[in-house]
Design a protein around this motif. Structure first.
Motif, PDB file in Angstrom:
ATOM      1  N   THR A  34       6.117  45.905 -30.091  1.00 29.09           N
ATOM      2  CA  THR A  34       5.387  44.712 -30.622  1.00 29.09           C
ATOM      3  C   THR A  34       5.452  45.084 -32.091  1.00 29.09           C
ATOM      4  N   SER A  86       6.841  38.623 -30.387  1.00 26.77           N
ATOM      5  CA  SER A  86       6.266  39.960 -29.870  1.00 26.77           C
ATOM      6  C   SER A  86       5.106  39.741 -29.359  1.00 26.77           C
ATOM      7  N   ASP A  87       4.013  38.924 -29.894  1.00 28.97           N
ATOM      8  CA  ASP A  87       2.884  38.577 -29.171  1.00 28.97           C
ATOM      9  C   ASP A  87       2.903  37.915 -27.976  1.00 28.97           C
ATOM     10  N   VAL A 110       3.950  40.537 -25.394  1.00 28.93           N
ATOM     11  CA  VAL A 110       2.573  41.458 -25.075  1.00 28.93           C
ATOM     12  C   VAL A 110       1.847  40.679 -23.952  1.00 28.93           C
ATOM     13  N   SER A 134       3.438  40.769 -20.699  1.00 30.63           N
ATOM     14  CA  SER A 134       3.705  41.955 -20.208  1.00 30.63           C
ATOM     15  C   SER A 134       1.915  42.392 -19.511  1.00 30.63           C
ATOM     16  N   LEU A 194       1.334  49.520 -25.612  1.00 28.10           N
ATOM     17  CA  LEU A 194       2.120  48.932 -26.837  1.00 28.10           C
ATOM     18  C   LEU A 194       2.884  50.046 -27.585  1.00 28.10           C
ATOM     19  N   ASN A 252       4.882  50.515 -31.593  1.00 27.34           N
ATOM     20  CA  ASN A 252       5.227  49.781 -32.547  1.00 27.34           C
ATOM     21  C   ASN A 252       6.147  51.003 -33.492  1.00 27.34           C
ATOM     22  N   LEU A 270      -3.035  47.637 -33.590  1.00 26.82           N
ATOM     23  CA  LEU A 270      -2.534  48.222 -32.313  1.00 26.82           C
ATOM     24  C   LEU A 270      -3.820  48.446 -31.714  1.00 26.82           C
ATOM     25  N   GLN A 301      -5.612  45.287 -30.877  1.00 26.73           N
ATOM     26  CA  GLN A 301      -4.902  44.501 -29.914  1.00 26.73           C
ATOM     27  C   GLN A 301      -5.073  45.023 -28.615  1.00 26.73           C
ATOM     28  N   ALA A 302      -5.173  46.424 -28.263  1.00 28.68           N
ATOM     29  CA  ALA A 302      -5.138  47.160 -27.054  1.00 28.68           C
ATOM     30  C   ALA A 302      -6.626  46.577 -26.339  1.00 28.68           C
ATOM     31  N   VAL A 321      -5.047  49.831 -21.508  1.00 31.75           N
ATOM     32  CA  VAL A 321      -3.970  49.521 -22.426  1.00 31.75           C
ATOM     33  C   VAL A 321      -3.891  50.814 -23.365  1.00 31.75           C
ATOM     34  N   TYR A 336      -1.841  52.652 -26.630  1.00 26.15           N
ATOM     35  CA  TYR A 336      -0.829  52.215 -27.945  1.00 26.15           C
ATOM     36  C   TYR A 336      -0.119  53.331 -28.599  1.00 26.15           C
TER      37      TYR A 336
END
Length: 271
Positions: free
Chosen positions: A8, A14-15, A18, A21, A34, A36, A65, A68-69, A80, A82
């Motif tokens: 991502t 990429s969002d 994600v 996924s 995730l 990056n 990250l 987002q996780a 999740v 990262y």
């Protein structure tokens, strides 16, 4: 237990990869990671910023990250993790896959463009360079299960059993049926090639699969029409590796397809 690794950079493309996924990880009940590969903004790089400022930029990316996780974990009820690295993505990705026991990499795939057809994009570059499977998610693709897989190939005799075994595992885990879309030869000709036909029989054992025959020189167009006609949820292709001079004059069908289809493409390199 293996995991799904998704790259991502916080873009729309990429969002979407994600989110796709995360749905896939939820279905398979496995961990999502995730990743990056941090790059300095051009203006910051040109200004030769201090180590302290660079650390601050990296921490800012890690915080994105982390948030987002947390959101993904709460929404999809999955684990999740990262990872953020200030290293070249193409050099780092192999070790990250190994670290998290990920069997494939998920990447977003931009809409089709003339530039992509000519020079490719990060997703098609990885497909052509690396020896691990890549799942490319189009920017507008939404997850609604993977019930029907189209396995498109044109030289069945070149597909070894251990490569087919990867497709078999995917189909069984997703409870999907597979259509073997054999372009350029008739099915009775395929059956006459004992090794090729036997490999399919053995390689896709315990998988519901069908054969479709198409006689056409326009392979890519035929595949695209079949995707639309039969409403497949995923396309699987197995790109072959080419030498330096061959790669200059040969346009990989998998690479071309990856630059503009509307369903996810799973590229499994032939070993």
């Amino acid at each position: 237990m293996y995991s799904i690794l998704v790259a991502t950079n916080f873009s729309r493309t990429s969002d979407n990869a994600v989110l796709y996924s995360a749905s896939l990880a939820q279905l398979l009940n496995i961990k999502l990671v995730l990743f990056n590969a941090f790059k300095l903004p051009i203006h910051a790089s040109n200004a030769r910023i201090s180590a302290t400022s660079m650390d601050a930029l990296i921490e800012s990316t890690k915080e994105k990250l982390r948030k987002q996780a947390l959101k993904l974990s709460d929404k999809f009820k999955i684990e999740v993790e990262y990872q953020c690295s200030y290293l070249d993505f193409e050099l780092e990705i192999d070790s990250i896959l190994k670290l998290y026991n990920s069997k494939f990499l998920v990447m977003g795939m931009s809409a089709k463009s003339l530039e992509q057809n000519l020079v490719g994009n990060p997703t098609t570059t990885l497909i052509s360079m690396k020896n691990f499977p890549v799942l490319a998610i189009p920017v507008n693709a939404k997850f609604s299960g993977i019930h029907k897989i189209l396995f498109a190939c044109d030289v069945m005799s070149d597909v070894p059993l251990r490569t087919l075994a990867k497709l078999r595992r995917v189909a069984i885990q997703l409870k999907s049926e597979v259509t073997v879309f054999y372009v350029e030869k008739k099915i009775n000709e395929l059956k006459s090639e004992n090794k090729a036909y036997e490999n399919i029989e053995k390689g896709l054992e315990n998988v519901t699969y069908f054969y479709k025959k198409v006689n056409s020189d326009a392979v890519i167009k035929v595949i695209e029409k079949e995707i639309v006609k039969s409403s497949f949820d995923m396309l699987v292709m197995m790109p072959k590796k080419y030498g330096f001079w061959e790669s200059i004059v040969h346009r990989s069908k998998t690479r071309v397809m990856a630059s503009g289809i509307n369903i996810p493409l799973l590229s499994i390199p032939i070993e």
